[in-house]
Design a protein around this motif. Sequence first.
Motif, PDB file in Angstrom:
ATOM      1  N   ASN A   1      -4.296 -18.225  35.044  1.00 57.05           N
ATOM      2  CA  ASN A   1      -2.926 -17.715  35.054  1.00 57.05           C
ATOM      3  C   ASN A   1      -2.482 -17.302  33.661  1.00 57.05           C
ATOM      4  OD1 ASN A   1      -2.440 -18.241  37.825  1.00 57.05           O
ATOM      5  ND2 ASN A   1      -2.123 -20.392  37.356  1.00 57.05           N
ATOM      6  N   GLN A   2      -1.990 -16.068  33.561  1.00 57.17           N
ATOM      7  CA  GLN A   2      -1.420 -15.628  32.305  1.00 57.17           C
ATOM      8  C   GLN A   2       0.079 -15.854  32.366  1.00 57.17           C
ATOM      9  OE1 GLN A   2      -2.098 -11.556  31.207  1.00 57.17           O
ATOM     10  NE2 GLN A   2      -1.094 -11.807  29.259  1.00 57.17           N
ATOM     11  N   LYS A   3       0.613 -16.469  31.333  1.00 55.84           N
ATOM     12  CA  LYS A   3       2.052 -16.687  31.233  1.00 55.84           C
ATOM     13  C   LYS A   3       2.532 -16.026  29.956  1.00 55.84           C
ATOM     14  CE  LYS A   3       1.946 -20.679  34.083  1.00 55.84           C
ATOM     15  NZ  LYS A   3       2.652 -21.755  34.621  1.00 55.84           N
ATOM     16  N   GLU A   4       3.817 -16.015  29.773  1.00 56.08           N
ATOM     17  CA  GLU A   4       4.395 -15.334  28.616  1.00 56.08           C
ATOM     18  C   GLU A   4       3.833 -15.832  27.290  1.00 56.08           C
ATOM     19  OE1 GLU A   4       8.808 -14.942  26.873  1.00 56.08           O
ATOM     20  OE2 GLU A   4       8.593 -14.437  28.985  1.00 56.08           O
ATOM     21  N   ASN A   5       3.541 -17.124  27.196  1.00 55.80           N
ATOM     22  CA  ASN A   5       3.074 -17.671  25.918  1.00 55.80           C
ATOM     23  C   ASN A   5       1.585 -18.021  25.942  1.00 55.80           C
ATOM     24  OD1 ASN A   5       3.284 -19.841  27.628  1.00 55.80           O
ATOM     25  ND2 ASN A   5       4.227 -21.198  26.138  1.00 55.80           N
ATOM     26  N   GLY A   6       0.807 -17.440  26.857  1.00 53.02           N
ATOM     27  CA  GLY A   6      -0.631 -17.663  26.838  1.00 53.02           C
ATOM     28  C   GLY A   6      -1.216 -17.788  28.232  1.00 53.02           C
ATOM     29  N   PHE A   7      -2.457 -18.255  28.272  1.00 47.91           N
ATOM     30  CA  PHE A   7      -3.165 -18.463  29.530  1.00 47.91           C
ATOM     31  C   PHE A   7      -3.210 -19.946  29.855  1.00 47.91           C
ATOM     32  CE2 PHE A   7      -4.808 -14.377  28.197  1.00 47.91           C
ATOM     33  CZ  PHE A   7      -4.900 -13.675  29.387  1.00 47.91           C
ATOM     34  N   TYR A   8      -3.142 -20.261  31.127  1.00 47.99           N
ATOM     35  CA  TYR A   8      -3.203 -21.642  31.578  1.00 47.99           C
ATOM     36  C   TYR A   8      -4.267 -21.762  32.661  1.00 47.99           C
ATOM     37  CZ  TYR A   8       1.124 -22.338  29.056  1.00 47.99           C
ATOM     38  OH  TYR A   8       2.065 -22.417  28.066  1.00 47.99           O
ATOM     39  N   GLY A   9      -4.941 -22.889  32.694  1.00 48.17           N
ATOM     40  CA  GLY A   9      -5.980 -23.122  33.690  1.00 48.17           C
ATOM     41  C   GLY A   9      -7.340 -23.232  33.044  1.00 48.17           C
ATOM     42  N   ALA A  10      -8.329 -23.472  33.867  1.00 49.56           N
ATOM     43  CA  ALA A  10      -9.691 -23.673  33.379  1.00 49.56           C
ATOM     44  C   ALA A  10     -10.350 -22.336  33.037  1.00 49.56           C
ATOM     45  CB  ALA A  10     -10.519 -24.393  34.445  1.00 49.56           C
ATOM     46  N   HIS A  11     -11.233 -22.387  32.059  1.00 51.65           N
ATOM     47  CA  HIS A  11     -12.066 -21.229  31.730  1.00 51.65           C
ATOM     48  C   HIS A  11     -13.014 -20.970  32.889  1.00 51.65           C
ATOM     49  CE1 HIS A  11     -10.879 -21.517  27.515  1.00 51.65           C
ATOM     50  NE2 HIS A  11     -11.178 -22.795  27.535  1.00 51.65           N
ATOM     51  N   ASP A  12     -13.395 -19.734  33.075  1.00 50.00           N
ATOM     52  CA  ASP A  12     -14.439 -19.426  34.038  1.00 50.00           C
ATOM     53  C   ASP A  12     -15.804 -19.732  33.428  1.00 50.00           C
ATOM     54  OD1 ASP A  12     -12.688 -18.569  35.999  1.00 50.00           O
ATOM     55  OD2 ASP A  12     -12.787 -16.472  35.394  1.00 50.00           O
ATOM     56  N   LEU A  13     -15.965 -19.434  32.140  1.00 51.50           N
ATOM     57  CA  LEU A  13     -17.247 -19.594  31.457  1.00 51.50           C
ATOM     58  C   LEU A  13     -17.019 -20.200  30.079  1.00 51.50           C
ATOM     59  CD1 LEU A  13     -20.319 -18.948  31.151  1.00 51.50           C
ATOM     60  CD2 LEU A  13     -19.625 -16.680  30.324  1.00 51.50           C
ATOM     61  N   ALA A  14     -17.799 -21.224  29.768  1.00 46.47           N
ATOM     62  CA  ALA A  14     -17.754 -21.833  28.431  1.00 46.47           C
ATOM     63  C   ALA A  14     -19.181 -21.913  27.903  1.00 46.47           C
ATOM     64  CB  ALA A  14     -17.141 -23.228  28.482  1.00 46.47           C
ATOM     65  N   ILE A  15     -19.374 -21.473  26.646  1.00 45.45           N
ATOM     66  CA  ILE A  15     -20.674 -21.540  25.993  1.00 45.45           C
ATOM     67  C   ILE A  15     -20.488 -22.282  24.688  1.00 45.45           C
ATOM     68  CG2 ILE A  15     -22.578 -20.233  24.991  1.00 45.45           C
ATOM     69  CD1 ILE A  15     -21.792 -17.921  26.905  1.00 45.45           C
TER      70      ILE A  15
END
Length: 85
Positions: free
Chosen positions: A3-17
Amino acid sequence: MNNQKENGFYGAHDLAIEVLSPGSEQYDRGTKKDVYEQKGVKEYWLVDPATKIAEGFYLENNVFTPVIGGKRIMNLKLLNFVLKF
């Protein structure tokens, strides 16, 4: 991310390296992997620059399952893409 909100993104990453270092390897393989799994990160990769070995995990039924990786190769399941490095 979800979820993108006014002050950034919230929620889990789809991909982490994560690129491992001697000071972070134990944390990245243990605590961080567990947190990513619990938070719903869809795919998690660990890359060891010393050995050039990549180790991946894909979230299935809320549990990380291993993904085929290896020396200088990452099979990114989420992107349906094989990365050779």
